[in-house]
Design a protein around this motif. Structure first.
Motif, PDB file in Angstrom:
ATOM      1  N   SER A 110      50.935  35.142  32.955  1.00 59.18           N
ATOM      2  CA  SER A 110      50.392  34.038  32.150  1.00 59.18           C
ATOM      3  C   SER A 110      48.864  34.085  32.113  1.00 59.18           C
ATOM      4  O   SER A 110      48.251  33.549  31.190  1.00 59.18           O
ATOM      5  CB  SER A 110      50.866  32.702  32.716  1.00 59.18           C
ATOM      6  OG  SER A 110      50.427  32.582  34.041  1.00 59.18           O
ATOM      7  N   TRP A 111      48.277  34.738  33.079  1.00 64.67           N
ATOM      8  CA  TRP A 111      46.817  34.854  33.089  1.00 64.67           C
ATOM      9  C   TRP A 111      46.303  35.632  31.880  1.00 64.67           C
ATOM     10  O   TRP A 111      45.190  35.459  31.452  1.00 64.67           O
ATOM     11  CB  TRP A 111      46.367  35.583  34.365  1.00 64.67           C
ATOM     12  CG  TRP A 111      46.171  34.645  35.489  1.00 64.67           C
ATOM     13  CD1 TRP A 111      47.104  33.839  36.056  1.00 64.67           C
ATOM     14  CD2 TRP A 111      44.951  34.399  36.194  1.00 64.67           C
ATOM     15  NE1 TRP A 111      46.546  33.120  37.069  1.00 64.67           N
ATOM     16  CE2 TRP A 111      45.221  33.443  37.176  1.00 64.67           C
ATOM     17  CE3 TRP A 111      43.667  34.909  36.083  1.00 64.67           C
ATOM     18  CZ2 TRP A 111      44.253  32.971  38.036  1.00 64.67           C
ATOM     19  CZ3 TRP A 111      42.696  34.442  36.953  1.00 64.67           C
ATOM     20  CH2 TRP A 111      42.986  33.482  37.912  1.00 64.67           C
ATOM     21  N   PHE A 112      47.152  36.485  31.376  1.00 64.80           N
ATOM     22  CA  PHE A 112      46.726  37.336  30.281  1.00 64.80           C
ATOM     23  C   PHE A 112      47.343  36.890  28.955  1.00 64.80           C
ATOM     24  O   PHE A 112      47.486  37.682  28.054  1.00 64.80           O
ATOM     25  CB  PHE A 112      47.105  38.784  30.574  1.00 64.80           C
ATOM     26  CG  PHE A 112      46.232  39.413  31.611  1.00 64.80           C
ATOM     27  CD1 PHE A 112      45.132  40.172  31.232  1.00 64.80           C
ATOM     28  CD2 PHE A 112      46.470  39.212  32.941  1.00 64.80           C
ATOM     29  CE1 PHE A 112      44.313  40.733  32.189  1.00 64.80           C
ATOM     30  CE2 PHE A 112      45.661  39.777  33.903  1.00 64.80           C
ATOM     31  CZ  PHE A 112      44.574  40.530  33.533  1.00 64.80           C
ATOM     32  N   GLY A 113      47.736  35.623  28.892  1.00 63.20           N
ATOM     33  CA  GLY A 113      48.311  35.129  27.646  1.00 63.20           C
ATOM     34  C   GLY A 113      49.621  35.828  27.364  1.00 63.20           C
ATOM     35  O   GLY A 113      50.384  36.146  28.264  1.00 63.20           O
ATOM     36  N   LYS A 114      49.844  36.113  26.084  1.00 63.06           N
ATOM     37  CA  LYS A 114      51.127  36.710  25.706  1.00 63.06           C
ATOM     38  C   LYS A 114      51.134  38.217  25.980  1.00 63.06           C
ATOM     39  O   LYS A 114      52.192  38.819  26.073  1.00 63.06           O
ATOM     40  CB  LYS A 114      51.382  36.483  24.215  1.00 63.06           C
ATOM     41  CG  LYS A 114      51.612  35.029  23.856  1.00 63.06           C
ATOM     42  CD  LYS A 114      51.728  34.884  22.363  1.00 63.06           C
ATOM     43  CE  LYS A 114      51.828  33.424  21.962  1.00 63.06           C
ATOM     44  NZ  LYS A 114      51.758  33.250  20.501  1.00 63.06           N
TER      45      LYS A 114
END
Lengths: 244, 654
Positions: B618-622
């Motif tokens: 989730s830290w890197f978005g999708k």
């Protein structure tokens, strides 16, 4: 107090003496070297998974000695994810598909964490298609029904000579896979297969088939003549009743 | 409970025996090596003791013997660490320095102790040692049983101390810092290390053991000194409370904690904190009980405790506050209270000031990352800490003693439970409240106040269970006081001691490093590497990377920040600090662009631990979820795959 100080000095002297207790060369001593006895499987067809695990990966098992926990299998020089047994006699490694995508003979060995390596064993990746196996002679090429021929401790022996018998080639007799001699497994020209011929009604139209793994559509069929056969009383009854 | 399962015992003991009989283990060499390390560690402790006792001769000559020994160890080791700090601060921390400094301190201490006794301010120590009366009729039998019970866990413990460095925090903070300091000969701040600016007094002592014993794995032998401090405090408490056999109950109380066993087998800071805090508490306890001012050793011990880690500041503050409240109960004058507080705070600050100065010089804050305006790590730290524990309401607080025993430990950010000590203490206090009808003396109130002040602070901030470990020492003193006061020496104490000792034996096996990682005790270099490879599946992969990489090659560790310890190349990548994951996630629209971003910054290698990356995607978005980075055996466009399995991948970025 003086007594206490003397005790301290004794302790210090002991500790200083203890400094040389274990020598450097003892600390540099290697572990017993690993040794490989066998691989399982020893071959596969290029791109075809083997010993498939629940998550779909291919697993290679190695048997040997001193395969300590933490050892790693190397496949053609590449480090593999490895799990070792508690008794240090086997290890299993996951082989990524890219390593057996191309045909060839690859070395497999085990490496301990300090770099000590075992003897290598070959792992063969067979081509998906290739030269068809050829059977030139068969000995014996006939026998009496129900009689073990060329008797051996585990049955009768059948000698097959030919060409292009690749590792993993199997002999099918009446649709049944025959046990073959390990020594002849990798010989390209001559392979000895062992098997007891079974009597009776199975044989008249049966083919003798040699097939290379992954090469199922290029099988060679020789007719095997089975002479002087006779039915046992049980078989005669089965023929009469239609097996019912 | 596993403690009562015969199958658990037989399986684990058989497993340990199998490990010891493995072809990897040369029994005779192991015995010699352990003996050598114990003797060398003993030499270090004796040097510390000599230096510490020499200091105490001038500052607190009338201390009871066991307290003097505990304080001697604390002061000797603490001063050694402070000396190493300033030497390192000046850039002179070479391999031979710690051993030389220890030898010198020991020699000077011995010389001072050998001086005529005219420098003494008064007579012999308080005769508490001789005053104590044993009340168990079957004390001898109990001691024999205890000796038997102690031998096995002690042998197991020493074997565990010889296992390599494998614990997460050791790899990430303590031993990694020690490694960096030894490599650079200095204590310069380095952004590659997580919170390396923090006080780390125990790290300097780990360095000392490492260099003197000649092996990073053997650095853990330093823990024996902290354990000795705890034991001496326990002995002192029993003597001071005039119940000589009470130490058995107190010791079984302390060692019933699996958490304590665990931290004493690995390179964590919490045992050092517990040891120094115990000495500080015992000294203040002695002050309150006997009226003899021991402000110097107490203040220094609290300073050493505060210098172990930032949490140590909170611990020292709580102890100091509890002491002042106890002084107030004792009807001490305000001016004397102020003088005592100033003396304690001044001494503790004198010890800590070096760490504050270092942090301030390198980061702009004396307690980095706090007091740095808008520092993202502070919010993240509080966010992480808020996730620990099983609630912060009244019910969760009341259930705490029970949860300290049953866990689950992971909810409290640790590998093991605290143990039954919390429940036992609550039960003892309940009995005490019912049976003891008088107001407890100020020194007992002091101990109760320490717990009463600290536990709510801990409960409301960071519910990491091992942060409670240092309360074992004051808890044990409280326990034996209650049992002694309610006259429970005959039945209550032996019963409790037997139960707690059984639990301690269980805890010793449960937390064994050999058992947990199924690794034999390592002596040779090859054996240690093999044990590491067995305990840490990534270790052989890092060795492969070390083999392939050039010395100056920069490596980025994606969600595997603790790997740095066994990497030879300079490595970055962490949740906090420079070039963090947050930094990496910025300006990356697709996760597969990460290699390109790293390559631009001169990184030549990238290691990713897939499972942890998946959890943190989730830290890197999708982008990260569908990324080839997380796909087992997948190659990454623009990077050469050096190693790839289901959990781990190493990519060459050039």
């Amino acid at each position: 107090m003086v007594k206490n100080i003397s005790l301290w000095w004794v302790g210090i002297c002991l500790a200083v003496l203890a400094q040389g207790c274990v020598r450097e060369r003892e600390l540099a001593r290697p572990l017993p070297a690993p040794h490989l006895h066998a691989l399982s499987p020893r071959f596969t067809v290029a791109g075809e998974r083997f010993n498939v695990q629940p998550d779909g990966v291919s697993a290679l098992s190695v048997q040997g000695a001193n395969l300590f926990r933490g050892c790693r299998v190397r496949f053609h020089g590449e480090l593999l994810e490895t799990v070792s047994g508690v008794d240090s006699r086997y290890a299993a490694a996951v082989v990524p598909p890219r390593l057996f995508a191309k045909p060839g003979v690859y070395s497999v060995w085990v490496e301990l964490a300090d770099g000590t390596v075992s003897n290598p064993l070959p792992f063969t990746v067979l081509p998906p298609s290739g030269p068809a196996p050829q059977i030139k002679t068969l000995y014996p090429d006939s026998t009496t029904a129900g009689q073990v021929f060329n008797p051996q401790p585990r049955g009768g022996a059948l000698s097959v000579t030919g060409a292009n018998f690749l590792p993993g080639a199997v002999v099918l007799f009446a649709g049944e896979r025959l046990l073959f001699n390990r020594e002849g497994d990798c010989l390209p020209a001559k392979v000895e297969f062992r098997g007891a011929l079974w009597p009776g009604e199975l044989f008249p139209r049966v083919g003798f088939i040699v097939t290379n793994l992954g090469n199922l559509w290029r099988r060679v069929v020789l007719r095997l003549r089975v002479g002087k056969w006779s039915l046992t009383s049980l078989q005669q009854r089965l023929v009469k009743t239609g097996g019912g | 409970m596993e403690l009562l399962h015969a199958a658990w015992w037989s399986e684990n003991l058989k497993g340990l025996w199998t490990l010891l009989r493995s072809p990897q283990v040369d029994g005779w060499l192991l015995i010699r090596w352990l003996t050598q390390n114990l003797l060398l560690a003993g030499w270090i402790f004796m040097a510390d003791m000599a230096a510490g006792l020499a200091l105490l001769r001038g500052w607190a000559p009338r201390m009871p013997l066991c307290l003097k020994w505990a304080a001697g160890l604390a002061l000797g080791s603490g001063f050694q660490a402070v000396a190493l700090f300033w030497i390192g601060f000046a850039g002179g921390l070479r391999h031979w320095v710690p051993g030389m400094a220890t030898g010198l301190a020991g020699a000077v201490g011995l010389w001072m102790l050998a001086l005529p006794a005219v420098t003494r301010k008064s007579g012999p120590p308080t005769p508490a040692w001789r005053r104590g009366k044993g009340s168990w009729g079957w004390r001898s039998l109990a001691l024999a049983v205890l000796a038997f019970l102690v031998l096995f866990p002690a042998a197991l413990h020493v074997c565990d101390l010889s296992t390599p460095v494998v614990e997460f925090d050791s790899l990430l903070y303590h031993m990694r810092s020690a490694q960096q300091y030894l490599k650079t000969h200095s204590l310069a701040y380095h952004g590659e290390l997580r919170y390396n600016a923090h006080p780390q007094l125990n790290v300097l002592l780990l360095i000392r053991s490492w260099t003197v014993l000649g092996d990073d794995a053997a650095a853990k032998f330093q823990n024996l000194e902290f354990t000795l401090m705890l034991l001496f405090v326990v002995f002192y408490a029993a003597q001071e409370l005039r119940w000589t056999s009470g130490w058995i109950l107190a010791a079984s109380f302390v060692f019933s904690s699996p958490l304590l066993w665990w931290v004493s087998k690995v390179e964590y800071a919490d045992l050092a904190l517990a040891g120094y805090a115990a000495v500080g508490i015992a000294a203040l306890f002695h002050w309150l009980r006997n009226g003899e001012s021991v402000v110097v050793p107490a203040g220094l011990a609290l300073g050493f405790a505060a210098s172990v880690k930032l949490m140590g500041h909170v611990v020292a503050a709580c102890i100091g506050l509890a002491f002042l409240l106890a002084l107030a109960v004792r009807r001490t004058s305000v001016s004397r209270m102020a003088r005592s507080a100033a003396a304690l705070a001044g001494l503790a600050s004198a010890v800590c000031c070096g760490w504050w100065l270092r942090s301030w010089m390198h980061t702009g804050s004396p307690v980095y990352p706090f007091f740095v305006k808008g520092h993202p790590d502070v919010a993240q730290l509080f966010h992480n800490d808020a996730a620990y524990g099983l609630g912060r309401d009244a019910i969760a607080f009341l259930l705490l003693p029970w949860r300290m025993m049953v866990g689950p430990p992971q909810a409290f950010a640790d590998a093991f439970e605290f143990g039954p000590a919390g429940l036992v203490l609550v039960a003892a206090l309940a009995i005490g409240m019912v049976r003891i009808r008088k107001t407890p003396p100020p020194e007992i109130l002091f101990l109760a106040l320490i717990i009463a002040i600290y536990v709510p602070v801990w409960f409301l901030t960071s519910q990491v269970m091992r942060y409670l470990l240092w309360l074992l020492a004051p808890g044990s003193i409280l326990l034996i006081w209650v049992v002694k006061t309610v006259h429970g020496e005959r039945w209550l104490a032996p019963t409790a001691a037997m139960l707690l000792t059984s639990y301690a034996l269980y805890a010793a096996v449960l937390t064994s490093t050999m058992r947990r990682y199924e690794i034999p005790p390592a002596v040779t270099t090859a054996g240690r590497r093999q044990a590491l490879a067995a305990a840490l599946p990534y270790y052989p992969v890092l060795r492969e990377l070390n083999r392939l990489a050039a010395p100056g090659d920069k490596t980025y560790l994606l969600f595997c920040e603790e790997y740095k310890y066994y990497l030879d190349t300079p490595a970055w990548g962490d949740w906090f600090g420079d070039l963090s994951y947050r930094w990496l996630s910025q300006n990356v629209s697709v996760a597969d662009d990460i290699p390109q971003k790293l390559r631009k910054l001169g990184f030549r290698w990238m290691v990713v631990e897939r499972e942890r990356a998946r959890r943190a995607s989730s830290w890197f978005g999708k982008g990260l979820n569908g990324s080839l980075l997380l796909k087992p055996y997948a190659d990454l466009p623009g990077a050469h795959t050096v190693y790839s399995d289901r959990t781990l991948a190493v990519f060459r970025l050039w």
